[in-house]
Scaffold this motif. Sequence first.
Motif, mmCIF file in Angstrom:
data_model
loop_
_atom_site.group_PDB
_atom_site.id
_atom_site.type_symbol
_atom_site.label_atom_id
_atom_site.label_comp_id
_atom_site.label_asym_id
_atom_site.label_seq_id
_atom_site.Cartn_x
_atom_site.Cartn_y
_atom_site.Cartn_z
ATOM 1 N N PRO A 194 0.799 -1.234 0.000
ATOM 2 C CA PRO A 194 0.000 0.000 0.000
ATOM 3 C C PRO A 194 0.833 1.288 0.000
ATOM 4 C CG PRO A 194 -0.935 -1.572 1.542
ATOM 5 C CD PRO A 194 0.384 -2.142 1.083
ATOM 6 N N SER A 195 2.110 1.185 0.431
ATOM 7 C CA SER A 195 2.936 2.393 0.499
ATOM 8 C C SER A 195 4.199 2.323 -0.368
ATOM 9 C CB SER A 195 3.339 2.665 1.946
ATOM 10 O OG SER A 195 4.108 1.574 2.438
ATOM 11 N N CYS A 196 4.256 1.324 -1.279
ATOM 12 C CA CYS A 196 5.455 1.145 -2.113
ATOM 13 C C CYS A 196 5.057 0.702 -3.516
ATOM 14 C CB CYS A 196 6.379 0.102 -1.471
ATOM 15 S SG CYS A 196 7.863 -0.255 -2.437
ATOM 16 N N VAL A 197 5.691 1.293 -4.503
ATOM 17 C CA VAL A 197 5.447 0.932 -5.893
ATOM 18 C C VAL A 197 6.792 0.741 -6.603
ATOM 19 C CG1 VAL A 197 5.342 3.302 -6.772
ATOM 20 C CG2 VAL A 197 4.070 1.535 -7.932
ATOM 21 N N VAL A 198 6.827 -0.218 -7.547
ATOM 22 C CA VAL A 198 8.011 -0.409 -8.383
ATOM 23 C C VAL A 198 7.727 0.279 -9.713
ATOM 24 C CG1 VAL A 198 9.486 -2.072 -9.579
ATOM 25 C CG2 VAL A 198 8.628 -2.588 -7.283
ATOM 26 N N VAL A 199 8.614 1.186 -10.113
ATOM 27 C CA VAL A 199 8.488 1.909 -11.375
ATOM 28 C C VAL A 199 9.564 1.375 -12.311
ATOM 29 C CG1 VAL A 199 8.466 4.170 -12.485
ATOM 30 C CG2 VAL A 199 7.724 3.946 -10.103
ATOM 31 N N SER A 200 9.177 1.012 -13.535
ATOM 32 C CA SER A 200 10.156 0.509 -14.503
ATOM 33 C C SER A 200 9.916 1.171 -15.858
ATOM 34 C CB SER A 200 10.092 -1.011 -14.601
ATOM 35 O OG SER A 200 8.796 -1.429 -14.962
ATOM 36 N N TRP A 201 10.972 1.171 -16.694
ATOM 37 C CA TRP A 201 10.911 1.819 -18.011
ATOM 38 C C TRP A 201 11.828 1.086 -18.969
ATOM 39 C CZ3 TRP A 201 12.440 3.910 -13.408
ATOM 40 C CH2 TRP A 201 13.812 4.072 -13.213
ATOM 41 N N GLU A 202 11.657 1.385 -20.256
ATOM 42 C CA GLU A 202 12.450 0.758 -21.314
ATOM 43 C C GLU A 202 13.552 1.701 -21.777
ATOM 44 O OE1 GLU A 202 9.904 -0.401 -24.524
ATOM 45 O OE2 GLU A 202 8.553 -1.491 -23.203
ATOM 46 N N VAL A 203 14.617 1.117 -22.326
ATOM 47 C CA VAL A 203 15.706 1.901 -22.892
ATOM 48 C C VAL A 203 15.201 2.590 -24.164
ATOM 49 C CG1 VAL A 203 18.017 1.805 -23.914
ATOM 50 C CG2 VAL A 203 17.430 0.299 -22.004
ATOM 51 N N PRO A 204 15.334 3.914 -24.263
ATOM 52 C CA PRO A 204 14.908 4.604 -25.488
ATOM 53 C C PRO A 204 16.015 4.541 -26.544
ATOM 54 C CG PRO A 204 15.749 6.206 -23.949
ATOM 55 C CD PRO A 204 15.803 4.857 -23.251
ATOM 56 N N PRO A 205 15.719 4.868 -27.805
ATOM 57 C CA PRO A 205 16.787 4.960 -28.809
ATOM 58 C C PRO A 205 17.851 5.958 -28.355
ATOM 59 C CG PRO A 205 14.637 5.018 -29.868
ATOM 60 C CD PRO A 205 14.398 5.105 -28.386
ATOM 61 N N GLY A 206 19.117 5.552 -28.432
ATOM 62 C CA GLY A 206 20.213 6.365 -27.903
ATOM 63 C C GLY A 206 20.774 7.401 -28.854
ATOM 64 N N LYS A 231 9.084 4.474 -2.121
ATOM 65 C CA LYS A 231 8.503 4.082 -0.828
ATOM 66 C C LYS A 231 7.916 5.289 -0.113
ATOM 67 C CE LYS A 231 11.919 0.429 -0.345
ATOM 68 N NZ LYS A 231 13.051 -0.086 0.409
ATOM 69 N N GLY A 232 7.198 5.026 0.962
ATOM 70 C CA GLY A 232 6.639 6.083 1.795
ATOM 71 C C GLY A 232 5.420 6.752 1.177
ATOM 72 N N LEU A 233 4.696 6.021 0.344
ATOM 73 C CA LEU A 233 3.522 6.583 -0.315
ATOM 74 C C LEU A 233 2.295 6.467 0.576
ATOM 75 C CD1 LEU A 233 4.124 4.978 -3.831
ATOM 76 C CD2 LEU A 233 4.809 7.250 -3.044
ATOM 77 N N LEU A 234 1.339 7.352 0.356
ATOM 78 C CA LEU A 234 0.077 7.282 1.091
ATOM 79 C C LEU A 234 -0.876 6.354 0.352
ATOM 80 C CD1 LEU A 234 -0.392 11.079 1.880
ATOM 81 C CD2 LEU A 234 0.426 9.288 3.425
ATOM 82 N N PRO A 235 -1.493 5.404 1.017
ATOM 83 C CA PRO A 235 -2.430 4.485 0.357
ATOM 84 C C PRO A 235 -3.591 5.246 -0.277
ATOM 85 C CG PRO A 235 -1.879 3.688 2.566
ATOM 86 C CD PRO A 235 -1.315 5.072 2.450
ATOM 87 N N ALA A 236 -4.099 4.696 -1.370
ATOM 88 C CA ALA A 236 -5.276 5.242 -2.085
ATOM 89 C C ALA A 236 -5.077 6.701 -2.507
ATOM 90 C CB ALA A 236 -6.546 5.088 -1.252
ATOM 91 N N THR A 237 -3.841 7.016 -2.943
ATOM 92 C CA THR A 237 -3.511 8.372 -3.381
ATOM 93 C C THR A 237 -2.971 8.304 -4.806
ATOM 94 O OG1 THR A 237 -2.928 8.958 -1.123
ATOM 95 C CG2 THR A 237 -2.131 10.421 -2.846
ATOM 96 N N SER A 238 -3.368 9.249 -5.633
ATOM 97 C CA SER A 238 -2.843 9.315 -7.003
ATOM 98 C C SER A 238 -1.501 10.034 -7.020
ATOM 99 C CB SER A 238 -3.810 10.061 -7.927
ATOM 100 O OG SER A 238 -5.010 9.339 -8.072
ATOM 101 N N TYR A 239 -0.573 9.528 -7.847
ATOM 102 C CA TYR A 239 0.741 10.132 -8.020
ATOM 103 C C TYR A 239 1.047 10.262 -9.508
ATOM 104 C CZ TYR A 239 1.655 9.351 -3.061
ATOM 105 O OH TYR A 239 1.596 9.379 -1.691
ATOM 106 N N TYR A 240 1.981 11.122 -9.844
ATOM 107 C CA TYR A 240 2.432 11.325 -11.226
ATOM 108 C C TYR A 240 3.904 10.986 -11.297
ATOM 109 C CZ TYR A 240 -1.883 13.942 -11.827
ATOM 110 O OH TYR A 240 -3.195 14.293 -11.893
ATOM 111 N N CYS A 241 4.315 10.439 -12.450
ATOM 112 C CA CYS A 241 5.733 10.154 -12.637
ATOM 113 C C CYS A 241 6.104 10.249 -14.111
ATOM 114 C CB CYS A 241 6.101 8.786 -12.072
ATOM 115 S SG CYS A 241 5.392 7.378 -12.937
ATOM 116 N N ARG A 242 7.397 10.488 -14.342
ATOM 117 C CA ARG A 242 7.949 10.477 -15.703
ATOM 118 C C ARG A 242 9.444 10.204 -15.606
ATOM 119 N NH1 ARG A 242 6.753 16.689 -16.380
ATOM 120 N NH2 ARG A 242 8.412 17.538 -15.098
#
Length: 168
Positions: free
Chosen positions: A111-123, A156-167
């Motif tokens: 509830p308070s932790c998310v794994v964020v992953s991404w792909e390698v872009p063209p270099g 880590k340290g996220l609030l449960p049931a809360t929306s977040y943004y990432c990039r």
Amino acid sequence: PGPCPPPRLVGRAKARELQLRWGSPQVDGGSPVSCYSVEVCGPQAEESREVYQGAELECTVGSLLPGRAYSFRLKAANRAGFGPLSEPCEATTGPGAPEPCKAPSTTCKSPSCVVVSWEVPPGNGAPVMDYRLEWGAAEGTMAVSYSGPALSTEVKGLLPATSYYCRV
């Protein structure tokens, strides 16, 4: 006129432009050379296109893609018209900044932790060495939460049931 020697790269290749120089053909066909034409064939291009026409013995070719190979050919003209194309000159643009990453994927680990992953872009001619993940509760308040070479990280340290943004 007869064929020109192939154009040659002058100086250091830049990410989006190359400078070329050439000499006159050995045979002018009985009339002075009045004009040169440079053609380029680039990545995924079936046909060549003219990128310079004029009397100078050099030109700068712009609007190129970084880290890509191009082939240039030259022909000279006199009052009778254009002569044959030269042998090709192969040149590669310098590396540029990588393309933007695609949207990252997120997987809830708790509830308070998310794994964020991404792909390698063209270099664009060079390997991608570092990534920055920006994270926040609102788009205008995102801050860097990870910087490094990995393709995933835990937030880590996220609030449960809360929306977040990432990039990335």
